[in-house]
Design a protein around this motif. Structure first.
Motif, mmCIF file in Angstrom:
data_model
loop_
_atom_site.group_PDB
_atom_site.id
_atom_site.type_symbol
_atom_site.label_atom_id
_atom_site.label_comp_id
_atom_site.label_asym_id
_atom_site.label_seq_id
_atom_site.Cartn_x
_atom_site.Cartn_y
_atom_site.Cartn_z
ATOM 1 N N THR A 231 -26.063 -49.569 8.231
ATOM 2 C CA THR A 231 -26.774 -49.564 9.945
ATOM 3 C C THR A 231 -27.916 -49.432 10.248
ATOM 4 N N TYR A 232 -28.849 -49.030 9.244
ATOM 5 C CA TYR A 232 -30.481 -49.174 9.393
ATOM 6 C C TYR A 232 -30.631 -50.709 9.364
ATOM 7 N N ASN A 258 -37.165 -42.189 16.854
ATOM 8 C CA ASN A 258 -36.311 -41.960 15.602
ATOM 9 C C ASN A 258 -37.220 -41.153 14.461
ATOM 10 N N VAL A 289 -25.251 -40.494 13.838
ATOM 11 C CA VAL A 289 -25.521 -41.591 13.478
ATOM 12 C C VAL A 289 -24.535 -42.530 14.317
ATOM 13 N N SER A 292 -25.117 -42.551 18.000
ATOM 14 C CA SER A 292 -26.176 -43.154 18.422
ATOM 15 C C SER A 292 -25.940 -44.730 18.417
ATOM 16 N N LEU A 293 -25.232 -45.292 17.637
ATOM 17 C CA LEU A 293 -24.897 -46.713 17.292
ATOM 18 C C LEU A 293 -24.061 -47.111 18.652
ATOM 19 N N SER A 308 -30.611 -43.029 22.046
ATOM 20 C CA SER A 308 -29.963 -43.613 20.898
ATOM 21 C C SER A 308 -30.780 -43.249 19.698
ATOM 22 N N TYR A 312 -29.994 -41.187 16.408
ATOM 23 C CA TYR A 312 -29.924 -41.639 15.176
ATOM 24 C C TYR A 312 -30.959 -40.858 14.326
ATOM 25 N N TYR A 316 -29.735 -39.385 10.648
ATOM 26 C CA TYR A 316 -30.468 -39.937 9.612
ATOM 27 C C TYR A 316 -31.041 -38.894 8.799
#
Length: 409
Positions: A231-232, A258, A289, A292-293, A308, A312, A316
């Protein structure tokens, strides 16, 4: 001696954290600046530009595998010095790179040095942190990486735009050189790591064969870390393009928000991990997470982008240091170098896989759809984790050992 090993904020812990910050800062300063520099200076095409990052990452991945094994038997201070010399000397060499082939070769050597250093410093620090505070300690130590991720690109781009490429390389070398006097004050290089409950049973057995490079108990946390890093990879590779598509000019605020959220949550999540184990940290982190996405996939304003980013960073920041502490804790003390190498390799490989797979998905749909599918990775994360814990609990009830179980902390 016993009392001193129970203190977290020792001189060695602080110095190692600062050393790690400076090392990662030198790399994060290069990441956003070099692709554009190579494209402009050498008139390189997009494939060659992609090699600037991919060859560096591949070299770091390979170096970590062998560094983890070397840390088991060799002097960690010597390995750290070799790593820093490699990063410093070959970073300075960029200035005299007359063609793209030489520049890429230098990137490989810098990647090797970074792979060695990014494995060595976390391994030394795990021998300094009291085992009862491993989650908290790795949370604070990991802040050095988070701060470097937030500050490095800003500093690197600022120096490059204001003073030029030569001054940026000079700054990189100065940062590396600043680590040497700090290392001289560290006394923990040969400190014998404290055995953990989960690893004490295996300490007496010699490590042979493939076990020197991988332990089956690490399969689950490595897989989860890989899944998160996918995802990152989608964020690093496509957020700027997504910003253009959605007419959001300042997507760089995402990384600052973030990083701020990660700095905020890491100390608390680390303490929670130490008290309750990873079962209290990983599921809520995965949910954050995923949320957030989903928010990112419908983002049309900077307010939503920052929301978001904050979610995240919280998720994370909860997951990554807990997985690292988990990996270090379930192996024998002499395998901690190997565990740290695998931890960082799963990040790099996950980012690379996310960049490629999600890029293909975006090509056939849109960035918005891509980020929704990226959220599905966190559903997979939760599914794998929950199933593994249920299986481990059943095996434990029947007193049957399960590969990769290690749920007790």
């Amino acid at each position: 001696m016993g009392e001193s090993r129970e203190k977290l904020w020792t001189k060695d812990f602080v110095l190692l954290t600062v050393c790690n910050l400076l090392l990662f800062l030198t790399i994060q300063m290069q990441t956003p600046t070099f692709p554009a520099y190579v494209k402009q200076t050498y008139q390189a095409n997009d494939f060659v530009v992609s090699l600037v990052i991919s060859l560096f990452s591949l070299a770091a991945v390979v170096a970590r595998v062998f560094t983890g094994e070397a840390l088991r038997t060799k002097n960690s201070k010597v390995i750290a010095i070799m790593a820093l010399c490699t990063v410093g000397i070959f970073s300075a060499g960029y200035y005299w790179a007359g063609n793209i082939a030489l520049f890429l070769l230098l990137r490989v050597f810098v990647g090797i040095g970074f792979g060695m250093g990014s494995t060595t410093f976390p391994t030394i620090v795990t021998n300094v942190i009291p085992i009862r505070k491993l989650g908290e300690g790795m949370g604070y130590f990991g802040l050095s990486t988070s701060l470097a991720m937030a500050l490095g690109p800003v500093i690197g781009l600022g120096i490059l735009q204001s003073f030029g490429f030569g001054y940026m390389l000079f700054a990189l070398v100065v940062l590396v050189a600043a680590i040497f006097p700090l290392m001289h004050m560290i006394r923990a290089y040969n400190l014998r790591p404290a055995a953990t409950t989960s690893s004490s049973a295996v300490n007496s057995a010699p490590i042979k064969g493939f076990g020197r490079f991988f332990d089956k108990k690490l399969l689950l946390p490595v897989s989860l870390n890989f899944c998160l890093s996918i995802t990152y990879g989608g964020i690093l590779s496509f957020l700027a393009l997504y910003g253009k598509e959605t007419h959001i000019a300042n997507v760089g605020w995402f990384f600052l928000a973030n990083a701020f959220a990660m700095v905020l949550i890491r100390p608390f999540s680390g303490k929670l991990y130490d008290r309750k184990g990873h079962v209290a940290v990983l599921p809520p982190g995965a949910i954050l997470v995923g949320i957030s996405l989903l928010i990112l996939s419908v983002t049309t304003s900077e307010a939503l982008l920052l929301t978001s980013a904050f979610f995240y960073g919280l998720g994370y920041g909860m997951i990554q240091p807990s997985i690292q502490a988990w990996m270090v804790r379930v192996v024998a003390p002499e395998q901690r170098g190997m565990a740290n190498g695998l931890f960082f390799n799963s990040i790099d490989l996950g980012i690379a896989a996310g960049s490629m797979l999600l890029g293909v998905l975006a090509t056939h749909s849109s960035y918005s759809v891509m980020y929704r599918w990226s959220a599905v990775c966190m559903l997979l994360f939760l599914f794998v984790y929950v199933v593994s814990q249920v299986m481990a609990a059943k095996a434990k009830a029947k007193n049957v050992p399960l590969a990769g179980e290690q749920i007790g902390l």
